[in-house]
Structure formats: structure tokens, C-alpha cells
Design an enzyme around this catalytic site. Structure first.
Site, short mmCIF file in Angstrom:
data_model
loop_
_atom_site.label_atom_id
_atom_site.label_comp_id
_atom_site.label_asym_id
_atom_site.label_seq_id
_atom_site.Cartn_x
_atom_site.Cartn_y
_atom_site.Cartn_z
N PRO A 91 0.78 -1.41 0.02
CA PRO A 91 0.00 0.16 -0.10
C PRO A 91 0.85 1.23 0.05
CG PRO A 91 -0.95 -1.56 1.35
CD PRO A 91 0.30 -2.20 1.01
N CYS A 92 0.42 2.15 -0.96
CA CYS A 92 1.30 3.12 -1.30
C CYS A 92 1.08 4.71 -0.57
CB CYS A 92 1.47 3.43 -2.71
SG CYS A 92 -0.06 3.80 -3.49
N GLN A 93 -0.31 4.60 0.14
CA GLN A 93 -0.69 5.84 0.74
C GLN A 93 0.44 6.56 1.51
OE1 GLN A 93 -2.24 2.81 0.84
NE2 GLN A 93 -4.27 3.09 0.81
N PHE A 95 3.25 7.01 0.92
CA PHE A 95 4.35 7.66 0.02
C PHE A 95 3.72 8.55 -1.05
CE2 PHE A 95 5.83 3.92 1.82
CZ PHE A 95 6.97 4.26 2.42
N SER A 96 2.42 8.36 -1.36
CA SER A 96 1.63 8.87 -2.60
C SER A 96 1.93 10.38 -2.38
CB SER A 96 0.18 8.57 -2.39
OG SER A 96 -0.60 9.22 -3.54
#
Length: 416
Positions: A91-93, A95-96
Site C-alpha cells: 500500500p502506497c498511501q 508515500f503517495s
């Protein structure tokens, strides 16, 4: 979980996909010659998508176990230690570019879990994809921490140890002239790529992290780009091949885009164009598709018109004769400008689900579950299938070379 596919062909390599989403990475890996033993995903709609395509006997998911739930709760005893490949997009939240940028301080950061799984399973290789934001300067130390953990997965954090103290231990291990650690290690390569440079009709910048177990002695580099913007501009404004293919399409006014006009002017004086293919555009991707209809059809499932698209400053949509802007998942519904484009008559409309699937290189026969918002979230988070296939093929090629080399050495020893 049978490593043979529906046609009875023996798959040479086996893989497990973490944080699978709608299955873009799993599909690409399967097309690269891997048999996917399991796909792990917590989102119910994405799992419904995976199961629905299994029911439709989609070959890439044939025989794979779909685990709906936390990857930390998966029973890894069902997966052989030393499996060929672990893949995933944690899950990239954290670093988004549109997120809150908390990195290690974000409970959604699944990189530590990914390292834990690699430590346990000891795959021959891993393939991790994530957002460009991971390379932000504000995350530099934590990004280094991620890479060093992947390189030395068995140098695990101590109880109550901060991540910065753990980073210091990993740095000492990395820079020691006489490494003290002789356990599991990986040769890790990280690359920032634009999917458009690999034939995806979308300008999508993502970080790929690939590692091979050190004992294999594999030397690997990221696959060379195959497409370029200059090649597209050449086909549009020098030899006209693009407009010949799209007869009747209105040509955009090049003078309205000074930067592009300058590039075209420079290309006119270039003799050696290289061997790159043109970037694929939205118009290229949608060739053969009718306009979206009020209802879905058997031929183009989920190709439904979504009303309400409006352009406003900062959300101007994509141009038909360029790759699409990056499709985004959106935290609170579908983003405006990223998931729409300007039609030939100057009006704007949202991409249908089917069109978005083409922009992510999913086959037209692949179906998605959930509302339009939920489905677009799956697509916005997906890895383009063709790009996943390209990277995974380079990995399977190296694994095959390694297997053949080891077999030849064993045969020579037996001959003696």
C-alpha cells in the site's frame, strides 16, 4: 495449488502475489511464464474481481488461491520455501504524492510486512512496485532503509529498536569491508520508470524494486525502454504515419504547445532516430471501441458512459493524441482531471471502466467487480499488465539461465 495451467503445460516457475488488487501484476507475471500459487488481497471488491475471473476460467489465475484478508494472517506453510518469485505493490498511501506523507509513521506502511515475508519464504527473487513519491527527498532515509532491509532481510529489527537505529545497523553491515553477516541476502536494483516508455498508453511513473537471492549469482538490469515521445512526435509531425493510421482524426494545433513544437523542430534536423517505437496514445488504445453506452454490452463489458466530467484549472483531462495522464485511485471517489479526456469535439468525458482497463493493458475479457468508484480505484492502483509482463519476463529469463547453469555444473560433476 497445482503448478500446471488449464492446458496441462508445466509452469517452469512459481510465484505469489502480495497486495494483489485487481490482479494486474499477477496477470503480467503469469504471461511471463510463472504459475501463480496464491494472490493475497484484503479489499473485498478486488477479491471479487479475482474470483470472478477465476470463475470465467481466466488462464492467468487458474489454480491460484485467492486469500481475502490481511497478508500477515496467511498460512505460509502452503507455500514452498525458496519459491521462485514474490511480487507485490505494498500500500502506497504513506508515500503517495497526494497522501499525508507519513512513511514509517503510517500504519498502512506494509514494507515491514513485505520484508518479514521475504525473510520467511526466502524466494529466489522478488518484484516490488510502488509510487514515484517513494523517491521524494523527504523520504530519502526511509527509502534507503527499505532497500537495506530487502538486501539484508535477516538483519531484523530488535525489540524496541527505532527504525533509525535499525537503519544504522544495516548501513554498518552494508559498508563493512568484511561483512559479519553470512545469512540470507539479496542483490537489489531499484528503477524509476515511465510506463509510456514500455508501450503502455499512459504516462505513469512508478518505482520498481527487484532483488535476486545473492547465492544465485544473478546479474540483472531493468529492461531497456522500447517506446519514446520523440518517436511519437516523429510519426505525427514528420512522416505523418500516425494520422495515416487514424484517418479522419482532427490534428491538434502544434503551435498551441510550444515545448512540443520545439521538440519537433529539433527532430527535423535529426538523422538517427534510434529504434524506439512511438508512445501509444489514448486514440491508439481505444481503436476498435465504440463510444460508451448507457448500458454494458457483452462485447465491451463495463463500457458505460459516466456523466458529469468537467474541466477546471488543474484538472484539464488527457489529450487524445498523447498517452493518458496517470490514472489515480482517489481517496474519496474518482479524481477529476486524471480520469477523463478531451474528445474530438472539444468536450470532456470520463473514461469508462473498459477504457481505463485498456489504459492499464488489461484484456477486454477481464471483468471488474464493484461500483464505478470502487472499480476505478482498483484500476488506479493496478500495475499495467504489459509492463508487469516485461519486467517479470526479464526475471524469468535470468532464473532460467541460472537453472540451466546449475544443471550443467551438476552434470559435469557427475561425469567426473
Amino acid at each position: 495449488m497445482n503448478p500446471e495451467d488449464k492446458e496441462g503445460r508445466d509452469a517452469m516457475f512459481q510465484a505469489v502475489d502480495l497486495f494483489a488488487g485487481a490482479g494486474g501484476l499477477a496477470l503480467g507475471v503469469s504471461l511471463a511464464g510463472f504459475s501463480t500459487l496464491a494472490v493475497l488481497e484484503w479489499n473485498r471488491w478486488a477479491c471479487d474481481t479475482l474470483r470472478e475471473n477465476q470463475r470465467r476460467e481466466f488462464p492467468a489465475l487458474s489454480g491460484a488461491l485467492v486469500h481475502e484478508g490481511d497478508v500477515r494472517e496467511f498460512d505460509w506453510s502452503a507455500i514452498p520455501e525458496g519459491i521462485d518469485l514474490i511480487t507485490g505493490g505494498p500500500p502506497c498511501q504513506p508515500f503517495s504524492m497526494g497522501g499525508k506523507h507519513r512513511a514509517h509513521g503510517d500504519s498502512r506502511d506494509m514494507f515491514p510486512t513485505t520484508v518479514d515475508i521475504i525473510r520467511r519464504v526466502k524466494p529466489k527473487a522478488f518484484l516490488i512496485e510502488n509510487v514515484k513519491g517513494l523517491t521524494r527527498s523527504s523520504f530519502a532515509n526511509y527509502f534507503q532503509y527499505i532497500l537495506l532491509q530487502l538486501e539484508f532481510p535477516e538483519v531484523s529489527p530488535r525489540p524496541e529498536e527505532s527504525w533509525t537505529d535499525h537503519l544504522s545497523r544495516l548501513q554498518n553491515e552494508k559498508t563493512s569491508g568484511n561483512p559479519r553477516f553470512a545469512g540470507l541476502t539479496y542483490n537489489v536494483v531499484t528503477t524509476l520508470v515511465n510506463a509510456a516508455d514500455y508501450g503502455v498508453p499512459q504516462r505513469r511513473e512508478r518505482v520498481f524494486i527487484v532483488g535476486f537471492r545473492s547465492d544465485l549469482g544473478v546479474e540483472w538490469s531493468f529492461p531497456r525502454a522500447t517506446h519514446s515521445q520523440d518517436a511519437l512526435l516523429r510519426s505525427q509531425w514528420i512522416n505523418g504515419e500516425y494520422w495515416d493510421r487514424h484517418k479522419g482524426a482532427p490534428r491538434y494545433d502544434l503551435d498551441s504547445f510550444p515545448a512540443l513544437a520545439q521538440r519537433v523542430k529539433r527532430l527535423h534536423g535529426t538523422i538517427d532516430y534510434g529504434d524506439f517505437l512511438p508512445w501509444r496514445t489514448i486514440r491508439d488504445a481505444f481503436t476498435g471501441m465504440p463510444d460508451p453506452a448507457p448500458q454494458s454490452s457483452p462485447l465491451f463489458f463495463d463500457h458505460i458512459l459516466q456523466p458529469g466530467a468537467k474541466a477546471y484549472p488543474g484538472h484539464t483531462g488527457s489529450a487524445s493524441d498523447m498517452p493518458a495522464k496517470t490514472l489515480k485511485a482517489g481517496d474519496h471517489g474518482v479524481p477529476g482531471g486524471e480520469n477523463m479526456f478531451q474528445q474530438d469535439d472539444g468536450t470532456f468525458r470520463y473514461f469508462s471502466v473498459r477504457e481505463s482497463a485498456r489504459l492499464q493493458a488489461f484484456p477486454d475479457t477481464y471483468v471488474f467487480h464493484g461500483s464505478w468508484t470502487e472499480t476505478m480505484r482498483q484500476l488506479g492502483n493496478a500495475v499495467p499488465v504489459s509492463l508487469a509482463r516485461k519486467v517479470a519476463s526479464s526475471i524469468s529469463g535470468k532464473l532460467a539461465e541460472n537453472a540451466l547453469s546449475r544443471l550443467a555444473k551438476a552434470e559435469r560433476r557427475n561425469a567426473v
